[in-house]
Scaffold this motif. Structure first.
Motif, PDB file in Angstrom:
ATOM      1  N   ILE A   1       0.799  -1.235  -0.055  1.00  0.00           N
ATOM      2  CA  ILE A   1      -0.051   0.054   0.083  1.00  0.00           C
ATOM      3  C   ILE A   1       0.743   1.134  -0.058  1.00  0.00           C
ATOM      4  O   ILE A   1       0.533   2.182  -0.827  1.00  0.00           O
ATOM      5  CB  ILE A   1      -0.861   0.186   1.043  1.00  0.00           C
ATOM      6  N   ALA A   2       1.871   1.263   0.877  1.00  0.00           N
ATOM      7  CA  ALA A   2       2.698   2.399   1.009  1.00  0.00           C
ATOM      8  C   ALA A   2       3.408   2.783  -0.449  1.00  0.00           C
ATOM      9  O   ALA A   2       3.794   3.831  -0.629  1.00  0.00           O
ATOM     10  CB  ALA A   2       3.649   2.316   2.308  1.00  0.00           C
ATOM     11  N   LEU A   3       3.921   1.679  -0.998  1.00  0.00           N
ATOM     12  CA  LEU A   3       4.497   1.780  -2.086  1.00  0.00           C
ATOM     13  C   LEU A   3       3.982   2.703  -3.158  1.00  0.00           C
ATOM     14  O   LEU A   3       4.357   3.540  -4.224  1.00  0.00           O
ATOM     15  CB  LEU A   3       4.803   0.484  -3.075  1.00  0.00           C
ATOM     16  N   ARG A   4       2.492   2.558  -3.247  1.00  0.00           N
ATOM     17  CA  ARG A   4       1.817   3.435  -4.298  1.00  0.00           C
ATOM     18  C   ARG A   4       1.838   4.858  -3.959  1.00  0.00           C
ATOM     19  O   ARG A   4       1.573   5.846  -4.566  1.00  0.00           O
ATOM     20  CB  ARG A   4       0.335   3.066  -4.325  1.00  0.00           C
ATOM     21  N   TYR A   5       2.315   5.332  -2.675  1.00  0.00           N
ATOM     22  CA  TYR A   5       2.386   6.680  -2.464  1.00  0.00           C
ATOM     23  C   TYR A   5       3.895   7.139  -2.061  1.00  0.00           C
ATOM     24  O   TYR A   5       4.212   8.162  -1.446  1.00  0.00           O
ATOM     25  CB  TYR A   5       1.701   7.008  -0.753  1.00  0.00           C
ATOM     26  N   ALA A   6       4.798   6.447  -2.730  1.00  0.00           N
ATOM     27  CA  ALA A   6       6.323   6.879  -2.852  1.00  0.00           C
ATOM     28  C   ALA A   6       6.391   7.936  -3.928  1.00  0.00           C
ATOM     29  O   ALA A   6       5.423   7.958  -4.774  1.00  0.00           O
ATOM     30  CB  ALA A   6       6.995   5.316  -3.190  1.00  0.00           C
ATOM     31  N   PRO A   7       7.333   8.580  -3.793  1.00  0.00           N
ATOM     32  CA  PRO A   7       8.352   8.685  -2.679  1.00  0.00           C
ATOM     33  C   PRO A   7       8.269   9.537  -1.462  1.00  0.00           C
ATOM     34  O   PRO A   7       9.001   9.375  -0.594  1.00  0.00           O
ATOM     35  CB  PRO A   7       9.533   9.307  -3.552  1.00  0.00           C
ATOM     36  N   ASP A   8       6.899  10.249  -1.417  1.00  0.00           N
ATOM     37  CA  ASP A   8       6.764  11.106  -0.207  1.00  0.00           C
ATOM     38  C   ASP A   8       5.904  10.364   0.890  1.00  0.00           C
ATOM     39  O   ASP A   8       6.200  10.682   2.032  1.00  0.00           O
ATOM     40  CB  ASP A   8       5.535  12.254  -0.726  1.00  0.00           C
ATOM     41  N   PHE A   9       5.363   9.245   0.634  1.00  0.00           N
ATOM     42  CA  PHE A   9       4.891   8.510   1.691  1.00  0.00           C
ATOM     43  C   PHE A   9       3.909   9.122   2.712  1.00  0.00           C
ATOM     44  O   PHE A   9       4.362   9.535   3.637  1.00  0.00           O
ATOM     45  CB  PHE A   9       5.805   7.865   2.462  1.00  0.00           C
ATOM     46  N   ASP A  10       2.614   9.602   2.205  1.00  0.00           N
ATOM     47  CA  ASP A  10       1.896  10.326   2.790  1.00  0.00           C
ATOM     48  C   ASP A  10       1.088   9.331   4.091  1.00  0.00           C
ATOM     49  O   ASP A  10       0.261   8.674   3.788  1.00  0.00           O
ATOM     50  CB  ASP A  10       0.560  10.661   1.851  1.00  0.00           C
ATOM     51  N   VAL A  11       1.606   9.537   5.006  1.00  0.00           N
ATOM     52  CA  VAL A  11       1.048   8.580   6.172  1.00  0.00           C
ATOM     53  C   VAL A  11      -0.208   8.336   6.456  1.00  0.00           C
ATOM     54  O   VAL A  11      -0.819   7.224   6.758  1.00  0.00           O
ATOM     55  CB  VAL A  11       2.100   8.781   7.711  1.00  0.00           C
ATOM     56  N   ASP A  12      -0.857   9.529   6.445  1.00  0.00           N
ATOM     57  CA  ASP A  12      -2.181   9.725   6.628  1.00  0.00           C
ATOM     58  C   ASP A  12      -3.139   8.747   5.687  1.00  0.00           C
ATOM     59  O   ASP A  12      -3.975   8.100   6.137  1.00  0.00           O
ATOM     60  CB  ASP A  12      -2.743  11.226   6.824  1.00  0.00           C
ATOM     61  N   ARG A  13      -2.679   9.076   4.595  1.00  0.00           N
ATOM     62  CA  ARG A  13      -3.482   8.281   3.271  1.00  0.00           C
ATOM     63  C   ARG A  13      -3.213   6.849   3.619  1.00  0.00           C
ATOM     64  O   ARG A  13      -4.078   6.092   3.137  1.00  0.00           O
ATOM     65  CB  ARG A  13      -3.292   8.844   2.200  1.00  0.00           C
ATOM     66  N   ILE A  14      -2.062   6.449   3.828  1.00  0.00           N
ATOM     67  CA  ILE A  14      -1.558   5.042   3.971  1.00  0.00           C
ATOM     68  C   ILE A  14      -2.344   4.533   4.848  1.00  0.00           C
ATOM     69  O   ILE A  14      -2.666   3.325   4.690  1.00  0.00           O
ATOM     70  CB  ILE A  14      -0.119   5.194   3.998  1.00  0.00           C
ATOM     71  N   THR A  15      -2.508   5.227   6.148  1.00  0.00           N
ATOM     72  CA  THR A  15      -3.008   4.660   7.294  1.00  0.00           C
ATOM     73  C   THR A  15      -4.506   4.556   7.070  1.00  0.00           C
ATOM     74  O   THR A  15      -5.118   3.485   7.437  1.00  0.00           O
ATOM     75  CB  THR A  15      -2.870   5.538   8.488  1.00  0.00           C
ATOM     76  N   GLU A  16      -5.059   5.416   6.350  1.00  0.00           N
ATOM     77  CA  GLU A  16      -6.636   5.379   5.882  1.00  0.00           C
ATOM     78  C   GLU A  16      -6.844   4.163   5.237  1.00  0.00           C
ATOM     79  O   GLU A  16      -7.776   3.254   5.636  1.00  0.00           O
ATOM     80  CB  GLU A  16      -6.933   6.624   5.191  1.00  0.00           C
ATOM     81  N   GLU A  17      -6.027   3.922   4.392  1.00  0.00           N
ATOM     82  CA  GLU A  17      -6.253   2.567   3.472  1.00  0.00           C
ATOM     83  C   GLU A  17      -5.803   1.372   4.208  1.00  0.00           C
ATOM     84  O   GLU A  17      -6.525   0.202   3.891  1.00  0.00           O
ATOM     85  CB  GLU A  17      -5.162   2.843   2.024  1.00  0.00           C
ATOM     86  N   VAL A  18      -4.760   1.127   4.816  1.00  0.00           N
ATOM     87  CA  VAL A  18      -4.364   0.098   5.551  1.00  0.00           C
ATOM     88  C   VAL A  18      -5.437  -0.203   6.476  1.00  0.00           C
ATOM     89  O   VAL A  18      -5.933  -1.404   6.849  1.00  0.00           O
ATOM     90  CB  VAL A  18      -3.038   0.340   6.540  1.00  0.00           C
ATOM     91  N   LEU A  19      -6.122   0.840   7.534  1.00  0.00           N
ATOM     92  CA  LEU A  19      -7.310   0.397   8.488  1.00  0.00           C
ATOM     93  C   LEU A  19      -8.428  -0.192   7.642  1.00  0.00           C
ATOM     94  O   LEU A  19      -9.420  -0.721   8.432  1.00  0.00           O
ATOM     95  CB  LEU A  19      -7.479   1.577   9.227  1.00  0.00           C
ATOM     96  N   LYS A  20      -8.578   0.319   6.438  1.00  0.00           N
ATOM     97  CA  LYS A  20      -9.869  -0.132   5.810  1.00  0.00           C
ATOM     98  C   LYS A  20      -9.932  -1.633   5.787  1.00  0.00           C
ATOM     99  O   LYS A  20     -10.786  -2.300   5.373  1.00  0.00           O
ATOM    100  CB  LYS A  20     -10.052   0.725   4.354  1.00  0.00           C
TER     101      LYS A  20
END
Length: 347
Positions: A328-347
């Motif tokens: 999931i985080a790889l899709r937000y590289a290279p900035d790695f938006d933690v908030d958006r990654i977290t939202e997707e992970v928790l879903k």
């Protein structure tokens, strides 16, 4: 056992941490474990009187002073077999288990060598002398899949090149979660009841145990000796304490075991549905906080171009969970938006 004794057992954090050790300390439960859960023909007929506990010889030598590990000398009809039972209480996989067990095996064989030299001076230097077999076993109580390398070869680089010149062995893993409730019920022994309770992750899960057929409890009530009921009561006290069940209810539950009132075991746990819901809600908040922290750590490692397996090992996390977050985080590289990654992970 009176309520004061039960409460003392619950308050003893050392005992709480070593609940599974109590299983292996008892020769009857240990024999049931070897016969019914290890799946090795050599051990199918092991009886309690065949087992000698020699753990005390090694306590000063265990890494980190672990007193939860046990060493059993098992007498077979025409030979002796040393069994190392490593009891893993944590929910996380221990990735260096192969090397830890190698050290334990060497300790056991060294002890055997010294013992034989005292009996027969110089015997270990003779051509026909042989060391006893050592069977390393991990009894794993965690909920995630055991993903650590089981072969020592896998922990050594260039082992594929040097092959037979690298020491190698595999250890056996007995994961508690691999047994369904029905699997345990079918075994119809005292250890199966202990493992059924040990599998519980919250008090609400007691409802599932009400479905156990009465014949199962009738067998335990009729055939289990008094002393073993007390041992089972003590072990279950440890496991229930980990669920944060009030001491009074634990005392009532284990008291029924000692009085052989098995058919009434689960009557007193219905009142905890609301309490359990509140506890789960609080736990969920803590779990989400821990998940966010894990995501941040993984993102930092990804920025250093670290591989999934390396990240999992450094963080001591399940590799499958790290892989899920990594993808999931790889899709937000290279900035790695933690908030958006977290939202997707928790879903």
């Amino acid at each position: 056992m009176g309520n004061e004794q039960k409460n003392a057992a619950v308050d003893n954090t050392k005992v709480r941490d070593n609940g599974a050790k109590l299983i292996f300390d008892d020769p009857v439960l240990c024999a049931e474990f070897l016969r019914g859960y290890v799946d090795i023909d050599l051990l199918k007929n092991v009886q309690p009187e065949d087992i000698e506990d020699i753990s005390e010889r090694f306590l000063p030598l265990w890494q980190e002073g672990r007193d939860s590990d046990s060493v059993k000398k098992i007498r077979l009809p025409d030979r002796e077999l040393y069994l190392i039972a490593i009891v893993e209480h944590q929910s996380k996989v221990y990735y260096d288990m192969a090397f830890k067990l190698l050290r334990y095996v060497v300790l056991v064989l060294t002890d055997y060598e010294n013992e034989q030299e005292k009996l027969h001076k110089g015997i270990t230097k003779t051509k026909d002398f042989k060391y006893p077999p050592v069977l390393p076993i991990v009894y794993y109580e965690g909920t995630s899949r055991w993903t650590a390398a089981r072969s020592f070869h896998e922990r050594i680089y260039l082992s594929d090149v040097l092959g037979k010149y690298i020491p190698d062995f595999e250890y056996l893993v007995v994961p508690l979660t691999s047994y369904s409730n029905q699997d345990l019920i079918d075994k119809n022994d005292e250890l199966s009841l202990v493992m059924l309770i040990n599998k519980l992750r919250n008090s609400a899960e007691f409802a599932k145990l009400r479905e156990i057929p009465p014949e199962y409890f009738e067998n335990l009530s009729e055939n289990t000796p008094e002393y073993l009921l007390r041992v089972i009561s003590k072990i279950i006290t440890v496991f229930l304490a980990k669920l944060n069940i009030p001491k009074e209810e634990i005392g009532e539950f284990t008291g029924k075991i000692e009085r052989r009132e098995f058919t009434m075991l689960f009557d007193s746990f219905e009142a905890y549905d609301v309490q359990e819901t509140r506890r789960v809600s609080r736990a969920k908040g803590r779990e989400e906080g821990a998940k966010i922290q894990l995501i941040k750590q993984i993102c930092r490692k990804m920025k250093k171009d670290m591989a999934v397996e390396e990240i999992a090992e450094q963080l001591e996390e399940n590799v499958d969970e790290v892989q899920r977050i990594y993808d999931i985080a790889l899709r937000y590289a290279p900035d790695f938006d933690v908030d958006r990654i977290t939202e997707e992970v928790l879903k």
